[in-house]
Design a protein around this motif. Structure first.
Motif, PDB file in Angstrom:
ATOM      1  N   PHE A 108       0.849  -1.297  -0.063  1.00  0.00           N
ATOM      2  CA  PHE A 108       0.052  -0.024   0.109  1.00  0.00           C
ATOM      3  C   PHE A 108       0.871   1.199  -0.039  1.00  0.00           C
ATOM      4  CE2 PHE A 108      -2.391  -3.511   1.583  1.00  0.00           C
ATOM      5  CZ  PHE A 108      -3.700  -3.281   1.295  1.00  0.00           C
ATOM      6  N   LEU A 109       1.012   1.784  -1.102  1.00  0.00           N
ATOM      7  CA  LEU A 109       1.804   2.992  -1.570  1.00  0.00           C
ATOM      8  C   LEU A 109       1.092   4.255  -1.565  1.00  0.00           C
ATOM      9  CD1 LEU A 109       4.396   0.631  -3.291  1.00  0.00           C
ATOM     10  CD2 LEU A 109       4.631   1.650  -0.926  1.00  0.00           C
ATOM     11  N   GLY A 110       2.146   5.359  -1.429  1.00  0.00           N
ATOM     12  CA  GLY A 110       1.350   6.849  -1.714  1.00  0.00           C
ATOM     13  C   GLY A 110       1.378   7.334  -3.175  1.00  0.00           C
ATOM     14  N   THR A 111       2.570   6.777  -3.815  1.00  0.00           N
ATOM     15  CA  THR A 111       2.301   7.255  -5.345  1.00  0.00           C
ATOM     16  C   THR A 111       2.878   6.100  -6.268  1.00  0.00           C
ATOM     17  OG1 THR A 111       4.688   7.683  -5.434  1.00  0.00           O
ATOM     18  CG2 THR A 111       3.559   9.563  -4.566  1.00  0.00           C
ATOM     19  N   GLU A 112       2.418   6.342  -7.275  1.00  0.00           N
ATOM     20  CA  GLU A 112       2.851   5.480  -8.686  1.00  0.00           C
ATOM     21  C   GLU A 112       4.122   5.361  -8.878  1.00  0.00           C
ATOM     22  OE1 GLU A 112       2.064   5.506 -13.351  1.00  0.00           O
ATOM     23  OE2 GLU A 112       0.250   5.521 -12.192  1.00  0.00           O
ATOM     24  N   ALA A 113       4.947   6.275  -8.689  1.00  0.00           N
ATOM     25  CA  ALA A 113       6.270   6.146  -8.777  1.00  0.00           C
ATOM     26  C   ALA A 113       6.938   5.234  -7.637  1.00  0.00           C
ATOM     27  CB  ALA A 113       7.015   7.596  -8.820  1.00  0.00           C
ATOM     28  N   GLU A 114       6.573   5.468  -6.269  1.00  0.00           N
ATOM     29  CA  GLU A 114       6.906   4.691  -5.398  1.00  0.00           C
ATOM     30  C   GLU A 114       6.394   3.098  -5.599  1.00  0.00           C
ATOM     31  OE1 GLU A 114       6.467   6.192  -0.793  1.00  0.00           O
ATOM     32  OE2 GLU A 114       4.732   6.719  -2.099  1.00  0.00           O
ATOM     33  N   ALA A 115       5.367   2.857  -6.195  1.00  0.00           N
ATOM     34  CA  ALA A 115       4.824   1.461  -6.375  1.00  0.00           C
ATOM     35  C   ALA A 115       5.815   1.007  -7.604  1.00  0.00           C
ATOM     36  CB  ALA A 115       3.592   1.581  -6.942  1.00  0.00           C
ATOM     37  N   LEU A 116       6.077   1.661  -8.815  1.00  0.00           N
ATOM     38  CA  LEU A 116       6.915   1.298  -9.562  1.00  0.00           C
ATOM     39  C   LEU A 116       8.363   0.593  -9.206  1.00  0.00           C
ATOM     40  CD1 LEU A 116       5.935   3.384 -12.550  1.00  0.00           C
ATOM     41  CD2 LEU A 116       5.665   0.953 -12.429  1.00  0.00           C
ATOM     42  N   ASP A 117       8.939   1.554  -8.381  1.00  0.00           N
ATOM     43  CA  ASP A 117      10.266   1.219  -7.842  1.00  0.00           C
ATOM     44  C   ASP A 117      10.036  -0.188  -7.083  1.00  0.00           C
ATOM     45  OD1 ASP A 117      11.505   3.330  -9.043  1.00  0.00           O
ATOM     46  OD2 ASP A 117      11.324   4.772  -7.183  1.00  0.00           O
ATOM     47  N   VAL A 118       9.071  -0.152  -6.070  1.00  0.00           N
ATOM     48  CA  VAL A 118       8.740  -1.328  -5.356  1.00  0.00           C
ATOM     49  C   VAL A 118       8.680  -2.721  -6.352  1.00  0.00           C
ATOM     50  CG1 VAL A 118       7.455  -2.531  -3.682  1.00  0.00           C
ATOM     51  CG2 VAL A 118       8.089  -0.177  -3.297  1.00  0.00           C
ATOM     52  N   LEU A 119       7.912  -2.540  -7.138  1.00  0.00           N
ATOM     53  CA  LEU A 119       7.307  -3.763  -7.600  1.00  0.00           C
ATOM     54  C   LEU A 119       8.568  -4.123  -8.905  1.00  0.00           C
ATOM     55  CD1 LEU A 119       3.667  -2.996  -8.690  1.00  0.00           C
ATOM     56  CD2 LEU A 119       4.568  -4.713  -7.110  1.00  0.00           C
ATOM     57  N   HIS A 120       9.365  -3.117  -9.433  1.00  0.00           N
ATOM     58  CA  HIS A 120      10.207  -3.534 -10.363  1.00  0.00           C
ATOM     59  C   HIS A 120      11.552  -4.062  -9.548  1.00  0.00           C
ATOM     60  CE1 HIS A 120       8.947  -2.351 -14.145  1.00  0.00           C
ATOM     61  NE2 HIS A 120       8.412  -1.187 -13.629  1.00  0.00           N
ATOM     62  N   GLN A 121      11.599  -3.707  -8.212  1.00  0.00           N
ATOM     63  CA  GLN A 121      12.936  -4.295  -7.224  1.00  0.00           C
ATOM     64  C   GLN A 121      12.400  -5.635  -6.803  1.00  0.00           C
ATOM     65  OE1 GLN A 121      13.559  -1.342  -4.383  1.00  0.00           O
ATOM     66  NE2 GLN A 121      14.183   0.112  -5.905  1.00  0.00           N
ATOM     67  N   ASN A 122      10.943  -6.235  -6.845  1.00  0.00           N
ATOM     68  CA  ASN A 122      10.750  -7.359  -6.141  1.00  0.00           C
ATOM     69  C   ASN A 122       9.922  -8.254  -7.091  1.00  0.00           C
ATOM     70  OD1 ASN A 122      10.884  -7.147  -2.983  1.00  0.00           O
ATOM     71  ND2 ASN A 122      10.254  -5.327  -3.796  1.00  0.00           N
ATOM     72  N   GLY A 123      11.000  -8.807  -7.966  1.00  0.00           N
ATOM     73  CA  GLY A 123      10.470 -10.123  -8.672  1.00  0.00           C
ATOM     74  C   GLY A 123      10.838  -9.810 -10.238  1.00  0.00           C
TER      75      GLY A 123
END
Length: 123
Positions: A108-123
């Motif tokens: 659960f993240l605040g911004t799309e940019a944060e979400a992209l960083d997390v998802l690209h780093q995890n998997g």
């Protein structure tokens, strides 16, 4: 509904773009997982908080658990983006905190940019 794909190297993240709720039920979540996986070739997805029925955020409905279990079963990582500060439920706050530790594949993240960083780093 439109799905944009953000790609970094071999990592692809589907970003759901829509003006209204797209997940009202477990079946809607399953349909979205299938759509993103088969049509866009992604196993990671971003949806905005506004794309999910408010019942999801009432943990006593158990809808969040049922939906997120489907994401886990189908190995689809998910980031839900939005402002969650308007929810006063301690259990929801604890649920978000635990999810954001990253072990469940749901954030659960605040911004799309944060979400992209997390998802690209995890998997």
């Amino acid at each position: 509904m439109v799905v944009k794909v953000d790609q970094r190297g071999d990592s692809k993240v589907a970003i759901v773009v829509h003006d209204e709720v797209v997940i009202n039920s477990v079946q809607d979540a399953l349909d979205l997982i299938a759509n993103v996986h088969y049509n866009d070739g992604c196993d990671k997805m971003i949806v905005k908080k506004e794309h999910i029925t408010e019942d999801f955020f009432e943990l006593k409905t158990r809808l969040a658990g049922e939906i997120l279990q489907k994401y886990t079963n189908y190995q689809m990582k998910l980031a839900i983006v939005g402002d969650f500060s308007g929810y006063s439920s301690k259990s929801l706050s604890d649920f978000i905190y635990e999810s954001n530790k990253g072990k469940s594949g749901v954030w659960f993240l605040g911004t799309e940019a944060e979400a992209l960083d997390v998802l690209h780093q995890n998997g």
